[in-house]
Motif scaffolding. Structure first.
Motif, mmCIF file in Angstrom:
data_model
loop_
_atom_site.group_PDB
_atom_site.id
_atom_site.type_symbol
_atom_site.label_atom_id
_atom_site.label_comp_id
_atom_site.label_asym_id
_atom_site.label_seq_id
_atom_site.Cartn_x
_atom_site.Cartn_y
_atom_site.Cartn_z
ATOM 1 N N ASN A 96 17.494 62.760 31.973
ATOM 2 C CA ASN A 96 16.878 62.583 33.116
ATOM 3 C C ASN A 96 16.407 61.011 33.242
ATOM 4 O O ASN A 96 15.719 60.738 32.318
ATOM 5 C CB ASN A 96 15.918 63.527 33.383
ATOM 6 N N VAL A 97 16.430 60.705 34.454
ATOM 7 C CA VAL A 97 16.109 59.282 34.808
ATOM 8 C C VAL A 97 14.632 59.394 35.617
ATOM 9 O O VAL A 97 14.489 60.437 36.515
ATOM 10 C CB VAL A 97 16.858 58.515 35.267
ATOM 11 N N PHE A 98 13.832 58.406 35.480
ATOM 12 C CA PHE A 98 12.299 58.448 36.075
ATOM 13 C C PHE A 98 12.623 57.110 36.896
ATOM 14 O O PHE A 98 12.628 56.082 36.352
ATOM 15 C CB PHE A 98 11.197 58.412 35.366
ATOM 16 N N LEU A 99 12.588 57.131 38.276
ATOM 17 C CA LEU A 99 12.999 56.101 39.227
ATOM 18 C C LEU A 99 11.519 55.805 39.973
ATOM 19 O O LEU A 99 11.016 56.735 40.404
ATOM 20 C CB LEU A 99 14.030 56.522 40.019
ATOM 21 N N VAL A 100 11.269 54.430 39.905
ATOM 22 C CA VAL A 100 10.057 54.233 40.615
ATOM 23 C C VAL A 100 10.495 52.701 41.267
ATOM 24 O O VAL A 100 11.139 51.797 41.004
ATOM 25 C CB VAL A 100 8.958 53.605 39.660
ATOM 26 N N SER A 101 10.225 52.868 42.708
ATOM 27 C CA SER A 101 10.630 51.637 43.535
ATOM 28 C C SER A 101 9.765 51.520 44.774
ATOM 29 O O SER A 101 8.839 52.184 44.942
ATOM 30 C CB SER A 101 11.943 52.244 44.134
ATOM 31 N N ALA A 102 9.902 50.209 45.122
ATOM 32 C CA ALA A 102 9.184 49.797 46.335
ATOM 33 C C ALA A 102 10.229 49.641 47.473
ATOM 34 O O ALA A 102 11.304 49.406 47.307
ATOM 35 C CB ALA A 102 8.549 48.508 46.313
ATOM 36 N N GLY A 103 9.922 50.078 48.823
ATOM 37 C CA GLY A 103 10.830 49.868 49.861
ATOM 38 C C GLY A 103 11.109 48.444 50.087
ATOM 39 O O GLY A 103 10.478 47.585 49.675
ATOM 40 N N LEU A 104 12.100 48.412 50.792
ATOM 41 C CA LEU A 104 12.739 46.844 51.196
ATOM 42 C C LEU A 104 11.493 46.055 51.921
ATOM 43 O O LEU A 104 11.780 44.762 51.818
ATOM 44 C CB LEU A 104 13.913 47.179 52.253
ATOM 45 N N LEU A 105 10.569 46.997 52.561
ATOM 46 C CA LEU A 105 9.850 45.893 53.488
ATOM 47 C C LEU A 105 8.433 45.933 52.835
ATOM 48 O O LEU A 105 7.537 45.319 53.074
ATOM 49 C CB LEU A 105 9.824 46.382 54.955
ATOM 50 N N THR A 106 8.376 46.637 51.614
ATOM 51 C CA THR A 106 7.009 46.909 50.997
ATOM 52 C C THR A 106 6.502 45.587 50.708
ATOM 53 O O THR A 106 7.095 44.896 50.142
ATOM 54 C CB THR A 106 7.208 47.709 49.974
ATOM 55 N N GLY A 107 5.213 45.368 51.032
ATOM 56 C CA GLY A 107 4.329 44.151 50.614
ATOM 57 C C GLY A 107 4.832 42.893 51.590
ATOM 58 O O GLY A 107 4.323 41.777 51.232
ATOM 59 N N THR A 108 5.536 43.174 52.591
ATOM 60 C CA THR A 108 5.913 42.015 53.508
ATOM 61 C C THR A 108 4.938 42.256 54.606
ATOM 62 O O THR A 108 4.374 43.370 54.986
ATOM 63 C CB THR A 108 7.035 41.946 53.941
ATOM 64 N N PRO A 109 5.112 41.457 55.673
ATOM 65 C CA PRO A 109 4.597 41.294 57.059
ATOM 66 C C PRO A 109 5.177 42.539 57.776
ATOM 67 O O PRO A 109 6.049 42.055 58.868
ATOM 68 C CB PRO A 109 4.552 39.982 57.796
ATOM 69 N N ALA A 110 4.931 43.657 57.638
ATOM 70 C CA ALA A 110 5.578 44.798 58.369
ATOM 71 C C ALA A 110 4.332 46.057 58.257
ATOM 72 O O ALA A 110 3.799 46.240 57.444
ATOM 73 C CB ALA A 110 6.793 45.409 57.804
ATOM 74 N N PRO A 111 4.051 46.551 59.636
ATOM 75 C CA PRO A 111 3.268 47.582 59.479
ATOM 76 C C PRO A 111 3.092 48.710 58.803
ATOM 77 O O PRO A 111 4.091 49.303 58.485
ATOM 78 C CB PRO A 111 3.275 48.144 61.020
ATOM 79 N N ALA A 112 2.092 48.917 57.951
ATOM 80 C CA ALA A 112 2.044 50.042 56.882
ATOM 81 C C ALA A 112 3.167 49.749 55.950
ATOM 82 O O ALA A 112 3.492 51.203 55.228
ATOM 83 C CB ALA A 112 2.029 51.354 57.712
ATOM 84 N N ALA A 113 3.449 48.743 55.551
ATOM 85 C CA ALA A 113 4.522 48.842 54.490
ATOM 86 C C ALA A 113 3.949 48.785 53.337
ATOM 87 O O ALA A 113 4.109 47.768 52.643
ATOM 88 C CB ALA A 113 5.623 47.569 54.840
ATOM 89 N N ALA A 114 3.524 49.920 52.680
ATOM 90 C CA ALA A 114 2.940 49.645 51.177
ATOM 91 C C ALA A 114 3.556 51.013 50.292
ATOM 92 O O ALA A 114 2.869 51.147 49.412
ATOM 93 C CB ALA A 114 1.605 50.079 51.550
#
Length: 637
Positions: free
Chosen positions: A56-74
């Motif tokens: 099985n794989v354990f996947l961890v990711s950030a969204g494409l806008l995470t950490g950028t100037p986009a509202p609530a992109a965390a």
């Protein structure tokens, strides 16, 4: 710009790390976060894989806008084959981990195998180390984070970790970061524990290039002003999701004493104003202006003086309505304990409430109960059982396996009382008076779910012209008890939620609890300004649909069919006994539900068993999946 973003494939058994750039074709089709995670899950994990096995794989990711100037992109997304359901494992959390992962140079971590001893990953500025965690294994999810920061000598390190529940392979153990954030659903903490992986620590100082820095900042400010001008943002910033309880309980839309009623009398203490007695202020996730969580100290009892954050609406159900308690302090203690031990709040409360009803009906073996007094409202027994679940002791060991396996152990006569779908417990809401919400939990790809497709604005009696405008379709009805138009609402919300999970944006700042929030048009402009990708609103909706169909393909491959897109029998058999006149005496009409399901399948382009048609797969570009376009040599699917 985007071509420089990386994914790391970590094999814990071999002790190897392969770093690959993320293909632009994958970005165009799935964006990031949940989208690319679902592509990887479908391609890397076959139907014969044991959820707790090394393949099985354990996947961890950030969204494409995470950490950028986009509202609530965390947002951070975690995924794998679920130890709880054997189906899709997928969970989402806020905080600061996702942005830090991107600052460290990675958008995705793909982890397989099993370390031969307790370990953690150290991710920093393009480098990944597998380190021993012998001195951290056995600590709770709060202690582990601090120990790793001390060991690595940096107080700004962000840590994703498990607690005792993950180490004990509780099938609904969650993944934690910070004092409060939890990727709660589907048992991803058990998946980490099965790999001897205690934690992932990240620290980064690398830049995230922005396509149009000035334009992105200007548009970010415009969206923040729009969001903060809403009454909803004002309420969330003051009370958090606790405010929902006041409305749903007074209406009669909450599960009480497991599923015996739909309203908890004399529970004013659980209403949002009650938190003022404990709160020391409010706080927020990275880059968020809403500040929807309270900081509080426990004021009495065994954990007096302990710091915590929350509670969420779900907590008031898990340690309030479902177990028949109206005491806020006990709910706050429950919140502290599930965070400490790394347990899914919702699943924990639901399983305990089920056990309490079974006990009331004489269906629990006395040898399992021991000296536990599982009477409704006995919070001392409830809180003790939380810890018994985390450490798999006595009755807690049975409940720790989740609905399906616990039913097998306790007998088929107990199944009727368990409020679950596809092996996952439902929120403490009661959807008997609300067909749209009922259809949503029945068809959601994770199991019973309020975060995959919930059209909560259906409850607001908005003018039909407003609903038509929101949903882009004529014929919506403002009566939440109606069946007409609800399949389209559920379909539309599925696509939107899949998109925001791929972008890394919080659902509280999209059309979920308020109609006055960003949606397709705003996300298209954000993508243009922040990452330089140009999509129409229709194309973004299609990306959401593509993600959802790939999840459905995973379910179909695992044997899910129409019979599984159903509700617990009690929804059809037992009328609601309480609440406002508008919701009293309600059941879900079985024939109308089946008609909704037919319409829902048709909207998706699925056959009568819920299987995507060849034409649908071709339209969405999924006909070649699993395509295997993105994996290192030797990583077979």
């Amino acid at each position: 710009m985007l071509r420089d973003r990386k994914a790391a494939f970590v094999d814990l058994s071999a002790g190897t790390v392969d770093v690959l750039p993320i293909p632009m074709e994958l970005r165009q089709r799935f964006l990031g976060g949940r989208g690319i995670d679902m592509y990887l899950l479908y391609n890397l994990v076959g139907p014969d894989v044991d959820p707790l096995g090394p393949q099985n794989v354990f996947l961890v990711s950030a969204g494409l806008l995470t950490g950028t100037p986009a509202p609530a992109a965390a947002r951070t997304h975690v995924a794998g084959k679920s130890p709880l359901t054997g189906l899709i494992g997928s969970a989402n959390m806020g905080g600061f981990f996702g942005p830090e992962l991107r600052f460290a140079g990675f958008d995705h971590l793909i982890i397989r195998g099993k370390a031969d001893k307790p370990s953690y990953l150290w991710v920093h500025n393009g480098e990944i180390e597998i380190r021993e965690a012998g001195n951290i294994w056995g600590t709770d999810s709060l202690e582990a984070q601090e120990l790793i920061r001390r060991e690595l000598g940096d107080p700004d390190i962000k840590v994703l970790t498990i607690g005792a529940a993950g180490e004990s392979l509780v099938r609904f153990a969650n993944v934690r970061t910070g004092p409060k954030n939890a990727a709660g659903r589907t048992g991803m903490g058990a998946l980490m524990g099965s790999k001897n992986l205690k934690a992932i620590a990240v620290r980064g100082t690398l830049p995230i290039p922005i396509a149009d820095p000035e334009g992105a900042l200007e548009y970010h400010k415009e969206l923040i002003d729009f969001i903060q001008s809403s009454k909803y943002a004002e309420i969330m910033g003051k009370w958090g999701t606790m405010f929902i309880y006041d409305v749903t309980n007074s209406t009669g839309l909450v599960r009480t004493r497991n599923f015996q009623s739909n309203q908890l009398p004399d529970s004013e203490e659980l209403e949002c104003e009650g938190i003022e007695h404990y709160s020391t202020g409010v706080t927020a996730c990275f880059g968020c202006t809403m500040h929807c969580r309270h900081k509080y100290l426990l004021k009495e009892g065994a954990w007096k003086g302990r710091y915590c954050e929350g509670p969420e609406y779900t907590t008031l159900g898990a340690f309030g309505t479902e177990v028949g308690s109206n005491r806020l302090h006990k709910a706050l203690e429950g919140n502290y304990l599930v965070n400490k031990h790394g347990l899914d709040t919702l699943e924990t409360g639901s399983m305990i409430a089920w056990a309490m009803e079974l006990n009331e009906k004489g269906l629990l073996p006395k040898e399992l109960l021991g000296d536990l007094n599982l009477e409704w409202g006995n919070m001392e027994a409830v809180l003790r059982l939380v810890e018994d679940i985390a450490y798999r002791r006595g009755l807690g060991d049975v409940l720790a396996d989740g609905p399906r396996l616990a039913i097998q152990r306790l007998g088929p006569e107990t199944a009727y009382y368990n409020i679950q779908i596809k092996g996952m417990s439902n929120l403490h809401s009661d959807e008997r008076p609300t067909p749209a919400l009922a259809l949503g939990i029945a068809t959601a790809t994770r199991g019973a779910d309020h975060l995959r497709s919930r059209p909560a604005v259906d409850l607001y009696h908005l003018p039909e012209a407003v609903l038509d405008e929101i949903y882009g379709k004529n014929g919506m009805t403002s009566d939440y008890r109606e069946y007409r138009g609800k399949p389209w609402m559920v379909f539309w919300q599925e696509c939107l939620y899949a998109l925001v999970d791929a972008l890394g944006i919080c659902k509280f700042q999209t059309v979920f609890l308020s109609p006055n929030m960003p949606k397709w048009k705003e996300y298209a402009k954000l993508l243009e300004k922040v990452v330089g990708l140009n999509f129409t609103e229709e194309q973004l909706m299609e990306i959401g649909e593509r993600i959802y169909n790939l999840e459905r393909m995973f379910l179909i491959r695992e044997g899910i069919r129409r019979k599984d897109d159903n509700l617990p029998e009690r929804y059809f058999q037992e009328p609601t006994p309480a609440g406002l006149e508008a919701v009293k005496g309600k059941v879900i009409d079985r024939s109308k539900f089946e008609h909704m399901l037919d319409e829902y399948y048709e909207l998706h382009g699925w056959d009568q068993e819920g299987k995507p048609l060849p034409a649908t797969l071709a339209r969405l570009g999924l006909q070649e999946e699993p395509s295997g376009m993105f994996k290192p040599q030797g990583w077979a699917g």
